[in-house]
Design a protein around this motif. Structure first.
Motif, PDB file in Angstrom:
ATOM      1  N   UNK A 101       0.774  -1.125  -0.113  1.00 10.24           N
ATOM      2  CA  UNK A 101      -0.077   0.038  -0.010  1.00 10.24           C
ATOM      3  C   UNK A 101       0.932   1.345   0.004  1.00 10.24           C
ATOM      4  N   UNK A 102       1.914   1.474   0.852  1.00  9.72           N
ATOM      5  CA  UNK A 102       2.901   2.302   0.909  1.00  9.72           C
ATOM      6  C   UNK A 102       3.636   2.615  -0.227  1.00  9.72           C
ATOM      7  N   UNK A 103       4.026   1.468  -0.991  1.00  6.75           N
ATOM      8  CA  UNK A 103       4.697   1.506  -2.433  1.00  6.75           C
ATOM      9  C   UNK A 103       3.701   2.303  -3.157  1.00  6.75           C
ATOM     10  N   UNK A 104       2.509   1.814  -3.333  1.00 10.04           N
ATOM     11  CA  UNK A 104       1.524   2.494  -4.224  1.00 10.04           C
ATOM     12  C   UNK A 104       1.623   3.916  -4.127  1.00 10.04           C
ATOM     13  N   UNK A 105       1.640   4.794  -3.167  1.00 12.77           N
ATOM     14  CA  UNK A 105       1.827   6.001  -2.810  1.00 12.77           C
ATOM     15  C   UNK A 105       2.781   6.562  -3.146  1.00 12.77           C
ATOM     16  N   UNK A 106       4.031   5.864  -3.065  1.00 15.27           N
ATOM     17  CA  UNK A 106       5.286   6.469  -3.504  1.00 15.27           C
ATOM     18  C   UNK A 106       5.192   6.123  -4.964  1.00 15.27           C
ATOM     19  N   UNK A 107       4.664   5.312  -5.566  1.00 15.03           N
ATOM     20  CA  UNK A 107       4.759   5.168  -7.004  1.00 15.03           C
ATOM     21  C   UNK A 107       3.583   6.214  -7.720  1.00 15.03           C
ATOM     22  N   UNK A 115       3.857   8.804   4.240  1.00 17.84           N
ATOM     23  CA  UNK A 115       4.470   8.833   5.668  1.00 17.84           C
ATOM     24  C   UNK A 115       3.107   9.083   6.719  1.00 17.84           C
ATOM     25  N   UNK A 116       2.286   9.984   6.440  1.00 16.47           N
ATOM     26  CA  UNK A 116       1.218  10.265   7.268  1.00 16.47           C
ATOM     27  C   UNK A 116       0.278   8.743   7.539  1.00 16.47           C
ATOM     28  N   UNK A 117       0.154   8.030   6.637  1.00 11.84           N
ATOM     29  CA  UNK A 117      -0.524   6.703   6.764  1.00 11.84           C
ATOM     30  C   UNK A 117       0.373   5.801   7.572  1.00 11.84           C
ATOM     31  N   UNK A 134       6.191  -1.792  10.956  1.00 15.36           N
ATOM     32  CA  UNK A 134       6.122  -0.666  10.198  1.00 15.36           C
ATOM     33  C   UNK A 134       7.178   0.248  10.384  1.00 15.36           C
ATOM     34  N   UNK A 135       7.979   0.177  11.861  1.00 10.45           N
ATOM     35  CA  UNK A 135       8.989   1.212  12.059  1.00 10.45           C
ATOM     36  C   UNK A 135       9.990   1.210  10.862  1.00 10.45           C
ATOM     37  N   UNK A 140      12.667   4.053   6.080  1.00 15.30           N
ATOM     38  CA  UNK A 140      12.866   4.200   4.546  1.00 15.30           C
ATOM     39  C   UNK A 140      12.143   5.173   4.031  1.00 15.30           C
ATOM     40  N   UNK A 141      10.912   5.535   4.315  1.00 15.09           N
ATOM     41  CA  UNK A 141      10.431   6.892   3.935  1.00 15.09           C
ATOM     42  C   UNK A 141      11.144   7.966   4.381  1.00 15.09           C
ATOM     43  N   UNK A 142      11.484   8.004   5.620  1.00  9.36           N
ATOM     44  CA  UNK A 142      12.403   9.432   5.801  1.00  9.36           C
ATOM     45  C   UNK A 142      13.573   9.568   5.112  1.00  9.36           C
ATOM     46  N   UNK A 143      13.910   8.506   4.678  1.00  7.91           N
ATOM     47  CA  UNK A 143      15.356   8.595   3.930  1.00  7.91           C
ATOM     48  C   UNK A 143      14.955   8.700   2.366  1.00  7.91           C
TER      49      UNK A 143
END
Length: 148
Positions: A101-107, A115-117, A134-135, A140-143
């Protein structure tokens, strides 16, 4: 054998009124690569207010997963948005699929929303410790530098 045929015929013609009906029928259509029909069936279920918010959220989630497989990231994230909105105040279990799901947001170019989710999901550790997994995703998202 005849009874099985009658059962299959009835099952294919019965009105869709319950979550399982919508979920199973859409899954069957998806397996046959009838993606628009699968979306339509799930969307019919989403419109039914006799389903719970979690059931409707799950239908949105299934639409998002299907669209993610089809690499339609923006459409997928719209279903994920709707799913999270419906389930915001509901308790639901951790799922290994949250990474996708998070990957989809990045793509889809929506890093801030990812990040919010992720932060919202991390708060759910209060009732399910598995959300702690998910930590590492948050790190990964922060970097992340737009090269996912």
């Amino acid at each position: 054998m005849i009874l099985y045929g009658i059962y299959k015929f009835y099952k294919s013609r019965r009105p869709l009124t319950k979550f399982d009906h919508f979920y199973e029928k859409a899954f069957e259509l998806e397996e046959k690569k009838r993606y628009e029909d699968a979306l339509d069936i799930r969307n019919q279920g989403i419109e039914l207010h006799t389903l719970t918010n979690l059931e409707r959220a799950d239908l949105h989630l299934a639409n998002g997963r299907m669209l993610l497989k089809l690499k339609q990231y923006e459409k997928a994230t719209k279903h994920y948005d709707a799913s999270f909105k419906l389930a915001k105040y509901e308790e639901f279990p951790y799922s290994e699929g949250f990474d996708e799901v998070i990957e989809a947001y990045l793509y889809a170019g929506r890093k801030e929303d990812a990040l919010i989710i992720t932060n919202d999901m991390l708060k759910r550790q209060s009732y399910d410790q598995k959300f702690k997994k998910l930590e590492s995703l948050k790190e990964k998202l922060l970097s992340y530098e737009d090269s996912w």
